[in-house]
Design a protein around this motif. Structure first.
Motif, PDB file in Angstrom:
ATOM      1  N   TYR A  74       0.756  -1.061   0.158  1.00  0.00           N
ATOM      2  CA  TYR A  74      -0.216  -0.149   0.142  1.00  0.00           C
ATOM      3  C   TYR A  74       0.647   0.980  -0.202  1.00  0.00           C
ATOM      4  O   TYR A  74       1.688   1.514   0.601  1.00  0.00           O
ATOM      5  N   TYR A  75       0.609   2.764  -0.475  1.00  0.00           N
ATOM      6  CA  TYR A  75       1.148   3.460  -0.338  1.00  0.00           C
ATOM      7  C   TYR A  75      -0.194   5.093  -0.858  1.00  0.00           C
ATOM      8  O   TYR A  75      -0.906   4.778  -1.126  1.00  0.00           O
ATOM      9  N   ASN A  76       0.528   5.599  -0.091  1.00  0.00           N
ATOM     10  CA  ASN A  76      -0.448   7.049  -0.442  1.00  0.00           C
ATOM     11  C   ASN A  76      -0.703   7.445  -1.403  1.00  0.00           C
ATOM     12  O   ASN A  76       0.563   7.187  -2.086  1.00  0.00           O
ATOM     13  N   ASP A 123      -4.683   5.806   1.345  1.00  0.00           N
ATOM     14  CA  ASP A 123      -3.915   4.544   0.735  1.00  0.00           C
ATOM     15  C   ASP A 123      -3.686   4.003  -0.120  1.00  0.00           C
ATOM     16  O   ASP A 123      -5.275   3.555   0.172  1.00  0.00           O
TER      17      ASP A 123
END
Length: 376
Positions: free
Chosen positions: A153-155, A289
């Motif tokens: 996951y990532y912003n 996210d």
């Protein structure tokens, strides 16, 4: 409810509403190669990823309001560009609804392909092994502090806590938390409800703590500050929102900058001038996210969606919705950021930093115990 109550997922009064259905499992499972791809290179490049996604023909999303951070335009642009139909379910759902949909619909064709969740839920889903690691082509331009190392996951986008102000009701609009205790703001200051049940309100208290010598390990100064705002007679004990601004009940509203900027557009059509300022004494920010369902029924389309969202085109669409895309600094340096969108963002005095989940959990307990005593 989605965005104001449980969207960022700090564990405050989350309603675990399990989303279930009677849809049967797919008669033909997703392509195994697509489901294991960790980058476009695993497809043989972007052209082949696009071809695989078009072959699937659909993308399932959940809990994405069209009027939130320009998601409507983003969904339409993706479909127009690739011809892939997006089925959007439960737009006002919460992050918990998204996680529940993954777990309860495993193997079903109606499961969500992707989710857009708050940090706690991103951590939760990753720990449960619900997400498929994937790194979009622009991965290297996402700050290290804003992405999980494996790509689980990532912003994607976020914003800063801000102070909105109705200029017809307020002679001189506040530009800092310190201003909010001034006598000229009697019965004017509103926040998004109870910080023990609203993430936006909780974040407001954290931002106030930052402005009053608090820290991510000490939210108490934020509670004490709002006790002073109440004592000054300035605090309005309602769930403040666009409608309370319009009615004049809360001429001053503390909310995320992209929400206040969006309100300004709507209120302008009603003859109300509403300004937005990120307080000079606080630069509290929060981001959402992106993650891919490990068992996505349309794994290629899911990965193409991430490529689109984190491309310059996708990031600029969030920017046009007044949100701060995670790649904004890199795009500014490369000269690819939409200058009109950048110009509309309120200036920020400091650099955003982010509390850990442990700090959020500890602060939550302090707020739940201390807010009723200090503010009610």
């Amino acid at each position: 409810m989605k965005r104001a109550i449980t969207r960022l997922g700090i564990g405050i009064a989350v309603l675990a509403v399990t989303v279930t259905g009677c849809s049967s499992s797919s008669t033909k499972g997703p392509d195994a190669k697509s489901a294991k791809a960790t980058s476009a290179a695993d497809f043989g490049g972007m052209d082949k990823l696009v071809a695989a996604a078009k072959k699937e023909g659909n993308l399932h999303v959940i809990a994405l309001p069209r009027d939130w951070a320009n998601y409507g335009a983003i969904i339409d642009a993706f479909t127009k560009k690739y011809g892939i139909k997006i089925e959007s379910e439960n737009p006002d759902g919460s992050s918990q609804d998204e996680i529940n949909a993954i777990t309860s619909r495993k193997g079903q064709t109606r499961a969500p392909d992707v989710v857009d969740v708050g940090l706690a839920f991103a951590n939760q889903g990753s720990q449960q092994g619900l997400f498929a690691p994937y790194k979009a082509a622009t991965w290297s331009t996402i700050p290290d502090a804003q992405k999980e190392a494996s790509g689980a996951y990532y912003n994607d986008y976020g914003g800063f806590m801000s102070i909105g102000c109705t200029t017809k009701k307020v002679k001189v609009c506040p530009t800092s938390f310190a201003d909010l205790v001034k006598p000229e703001y009697k019965k004017m200051v509103g926040i998004r409800g109870n910080p023990g049940a609203s993430n936006t309100a909780f974040s407001t208290v954290f931002a106030a703590a930052e402005a009053n010598k608090g820290s991510f390990d000490n939210i108490q100064p934020g509670i004490d500050f709002f006790g002073k705002v109440k004592k000054a007679g300035n605090y309005v004990p309602v769930e403040a929102k666009e409608s309370t601004v319009e009615s004049g009940e809360t001429p001053i509203l503390i909310d995320w900058d992209y929400k206040n900027l969006g309100y300004a557009d709507t209120l302008k059509t009603k003859g109300i001038d509403f300004t937005t300022a990120v307080p000079k004494d606080s630069s509290y920010a929060a981001f959402y996210d992106q993650a891919i369902n490990k068992w996505a029924p349309h794994p290629a389309a899911a990965r193409l969606w991430e490529e689109f969202l984190f491309s310059d085109e996708g990031q600029n669409l969030w920017l046009k919705g007044y949100a701060h895309p995670v790649r904004l600094d890199a795009m500014k340096q490369a000269g690819t950021a939409d200058q009109a969108g950048v110009a509309k963002l309120p200036p920020v005095a400091g650099t955003a930093t982010f509390p850990t989940q442990a700090q959020l959990d500890a602060a939550q307990k302090v707020v739940i115990a201390g807010w009723p005593k200090a503010v009610g």
